[in-house]
Design a protein around this motif. Sequence first.
Motif, PDB file in Angstrom:
ATOM      1  N   ALA A   1      23.362   5.293  25.834  1.00  0.00           N
ATOM      2  CA  ALA A   1      23.464   6.755  25.817  1.00  0.00           C
ATOM      3  C   ALA A   1      22.315   7.351  25.017  1.00  0.00           C
ATOM      4  N   ARG A   2      21.905   6.679  23.933  1.00  0.00           N
ATOM      5  CA  ARG A   2      20.780   7.165  23.139  1.00  0.00           C
ATOM      6  C   ARG A   2      19.494   7.141  23.944  1.00  0.00           C
ATOM      7  N   ASP A   3      19.258   6.044  24.671  1.00  0.00           N
ATOM      8  CA  ASP A   3      18.067   5.950  25.516  1.00  0.00           C
ATOM      9  C   ASP A   3      18.033   7.090  26.520  1.00  0.00           C
ATOM     10  N   ARG A   4      19.152   7.345  27.156  1.00  0.00           N
ATOM     11  CA  ARG A   4      19.210   8.400  28.175  1.00  0.00           C
ATOM     12  C   ARG A   4      18.902   9.770  27.568  1.00  0.00           C
ATOM     13  N   ALA A   5      19.425  10.016  26.372  1.00  0.00           N
ATOM     14  CA  ALA A   5      19.170  11.300  25.723  1.00  0.00           C
ATOM     15  C   ALA A   5      17.698  11.447  25.350  1.00  0.00           C
ATOM     16  N   LEU A   6      17.086  10.374  24.849  1.00  0.00           N
ATOM     17  CA  LEU A   6      15.676  10.429  24.468  1.00  0.00           C
ATOM     18  C   LEU A   6      14.776  10.545  25.700  1.00  0.00           C
ATOM     19  N   LEU A   7      15.134   9.862  26.771  1.00  0.00           N
ATOM     20  CA  LEU A   7      14.361   9.971  28.005  1.00  0.00           C
ATOM     21  C   LEU A   7      14.475  11.375  28.590  1.00  0.00           C
ATOM     22  N   ALA A   8      15.663  11.984  28.477  1.00  0.00           N
ATOM     23  CA  ALA A   8      15.842  13.366  28.948  1.00  0.00           C
ATOM     24  C   ALA A   8      14.958  14.314  28.149  1.00  0.00           C
ATOM     25  N   ARG A   9      14.764  14.012  26.851  1.00  0.00           N
ATOM     26  CA  ARG A   9      13.885  14.835  26.023  1.00  0.00           C
ATOM     27  C   ARG A   9      12.449  14.779  26.541  1.00  0.00           C
ATOM     28  N   VAL A  10      11.975  13.586  26.892  1.00  0.00           N
ATOM     29  CA  VAL A  10      10.623  13.433  27.438  1.00  0.00           C
ATOM     30  C   VAL A  10      10.509  14.133  28.781  1.00  0.00           C
ATOM     31  N   HIS A  11      11.506  13.927  29.642  1.00  0.00           N
ATOM     32  CA  HIS A  11      11.495  14.541  30.975  1.00  0.00           C
ATOM     33  C   HIS A  11      11.434  16.070  30.854  1.00  0.00           C
ATOM     34  N   ALA A  12      12.206  16.626  29.930  1.00  0.00           N
ATOM     35  CA  ALA A  12      12.203  18.084  29.739  1.00  0.00           C
ATOM     36  C   ALA A  12      10.864  18.575  29.209  1.00  0.00           C
ATOM     37  N   GLU A  13      10.233  17.800  28.331  1.00  0.00           N
ATOM     38  CA  GLU A  13       8.913  18.176  27.822  1.00  0.00           C
ATOM     39  C   GLU A  13       7.890  18.246  28.947  1.00  0.00           C
ATOM     40  N   LEU A  14       7.899  17.271  29.848  1.00  0.00           N
ATOM     41  CA  LEU A  14       6.970  17.282  30.981  1.00  0.00           C
ATOM     42  C   LEU A  14       7.251  18.454  31.910  1.00  0.00           C
ATOM     43  N   GLU A  15       8.524  18.757  32.112  1.00  0.00           N
ATOM     44  CA  GLU A  15       8.893  19.848  33.024  1.00  0.00           C
ATOM     45  C   GLU A  15       8.556  21.208  32.433  1.00  0.00           C
ATOM     46  N   ARG A  16       8.746  21.378  31.105  1.00  0.00           N
ATOM     47  CA  ARG A  16       8.463  22.672  30.468  1.00  0.00           C
ATOM     48  C   ARG A  16       6.972  22.923  30.309  1.00  0.00           C
TER      49      ARG A  16
ATOM     50  N   ALA B   1      -2.165  18.349  28.072  1.00  0.00           N
ATOM     51  CA  ALA B   1      -2.822  17.037  28.174  1.00  0.00           C
ATOM     52  C   ALA B   1      -1.957  16.002  27.473  1.00  0.00           C
ATOM     53  N   HIS B   2      -0.857  15.613  28.100  1.00  0.00           N
ATOM     54  CA  HIS B   2       0.069  14.651  27.513  1.00  0.00           C
ATOM     55  C   HIS B   2      -0.571  13.267  27.416  1.00  0.00           C
ATOM     56  N   SER B   3      -0.233  12.544  26.356  1.00  0.00           N
ATOM     57  CA  SER B   3      -0.665  11.160  26.227  1.00  0.00           C
ATOM     58  C   SER B   3       0.564  10.271  26.112  1.00  0.00           C
ATOM     59  N   LEU B   4       0.412   9.021  26.469  1.00  0.00           N
ATOM     60  CA  LEU B   4       1.536   8.097  26.430  1.00  0.00           C
ATOM     61  C   LEU B   4       2.014   7.895  24.995  1.00  0.00           C
ATOM     62  N   ASP B   5       1.094   7.803  24.032  1.00  0.00           N
ATOM     63  CA  ASP B   5       1.488   7.614  22.640  1.00  0.00           C
ATOM     64  C   ASP B   5       2.325   8.780  22.131  1.00  0.00           C
ATOM     65  N   ALA B   6       1.888  10.016  22.433  1.00  0.00           N
ATOM     66  CA  ALA B   6       2.627  11.196  21.971  1.00  0.00           C
ATOM     67  C   ALA B   6       4.023  11.244  22.593  1.00  0.00           C
ATOM     68  N   LEU B   7       4.127  10.941  23.874  1.00  0.00           N
ATOM     69  CA  LEU B   7       5.429  10.944  24.539  1.00  0.00           C
ATOM     70  C   LEU B   7       6.313   9.826  23.998  1.00  0.00           C
ATOM     71  N   ALA B   8       5.708   8.686  23.674  1.00  0.00           N
ATOM     72  CA  ALA B   8       6.484   7.577  23.105  1.00  0.00           C
ATOM     73  C   ALA B   8       7.048   7.951  21.737  1.00  0.00           C
ATOM     74  N   ARG B   9       6.246   8.682  20.937  1.00  0.00           N
ATOM     75  CA  ARG B   9       6.766   9.136  19.645  1.00  0.00           C
ATOM     76  C   ARG B   9       7.931  10.108  19.841  1.00  0.00           C
ATOM     77  N   LEU B  10       7.814  10.971  20.840  1.00  0.00           N
ATOM     78  CA  LEU B  10       8.898  11.906  21.140  1.00  0.00           C
ATOM     79  C   LEU B  10      10.169  11.151  21.533  1.00  0.00           C
ATOM     80  N   ALA B  11      10.001  10.023  22.219  1.00  0.00           N
ATOM     81  CA  ALA B  11      11.141   9.232  22.684  1.00  0.00           C
ATOM     82  C   ALA B  11      11.612   8.206  21.656  1.00  0.00           C
TER      83      ALA B  11
END
Length: 360
Positions: free
Chosen positions: A255-270, A275-285
């Motif tokens: 459930a934690r993984d799903r919530a953190l992945l939803a946070r990344v997905h919402a960031e990309l959608e908003r 200029a997103h980077s994989l490292d920055a998104l990984a820190r967000l997740a």
Amino acid sequence: MSASATPDTPPAADVAPHRALSVDDFAHFERRYHIAHRFPDFETGRPGGSRCVVEGRIAEAQPWPGCQWVSSDIGIAQTYESHALPGAPAHLSIIVVLEGEAELALGGERCRLLAGQSALLDYDVPDDTLPDYNVPDALLPSPLSARHVAQPRVRAINLTLLKAPQTPHPSSHASHPLSPWLERLALGHGCRRFSLSDALLRSLEESLQWPVGAPGTELMTEGLALQMLGQALQQSGGGYSVEHGAVEPADALSARDRALLARVHAELERHPGRAHSLDALARLACMSPSALRRKYRCRYGRSLFAQLREFRLRLAHRLLREGLPVQEAARCAGYRHATNFATAFRQFHGVAPREVRREQ
């Protein structure tokens, strides 16, 4: 067999003749299939235009729209490489080597195929919306290439399906007729080996002798193509991980993984234009970059890059409908070059950006 055989031109309907293909012929393939060729055995990298590279029979068919079948029975006189260009559309390919050998490279993975071996290849379109190729943490996918060494005989089958065939109008962006299955086969920009049954391999060998355009050949080719896709699906497990070579079903995520992945997905959608980077998104997740890439594809059925690209192109379409000039819409969607934007937009929406704006 090319690094990127994409179905943008109808195949010939007559029986495939025995042909000798020169360097000049390869230049024609470059324009048609969005690839570049290199000839490493020559100091200049490219021999004279009339020099023979391969000789034999190559037949093409289109079992259904957005799909191309290429069968080849050739001898390779000169080692050559083929490299996908930015204009090559996103696609899935199944490559089967019946005799001889070939080598593929994609997404940091190298796959050498010998007689009787097969590979599934998932190619996402590179564009200029993300950081540079040289940036280690960029989401931008690595190039697709293939190497064919000089050898007396190569017999192979290449089945290629566009991920998003062009449609007549952006409002009617229909999915591929096989899209539910293509999503389950997606690797998130990579390639892997898989095995076809002995019976199917024998049928594929027999197909090399079929006359192109003869009654029934089209239906039999379609049947073989569906069998290849079916056997690839049987071995996909629905959650193949390129990094770890293991199956991770979507319901294995916490459930934690799903919530953190939803946070990344919402960031990309908003904020698709950032200029997103994989490292920055990984820190967000709160994950490592490799875990984020693996778990995101497991959760959403596609790569981070593919999802961000879709959000950007949908944003660009909305901005064009609102009246923004093409270059401004491209900039707001994260594209730096109008040409790359126009190519990606047409491939996704099936219409040029200027045509959408002209409707206003």
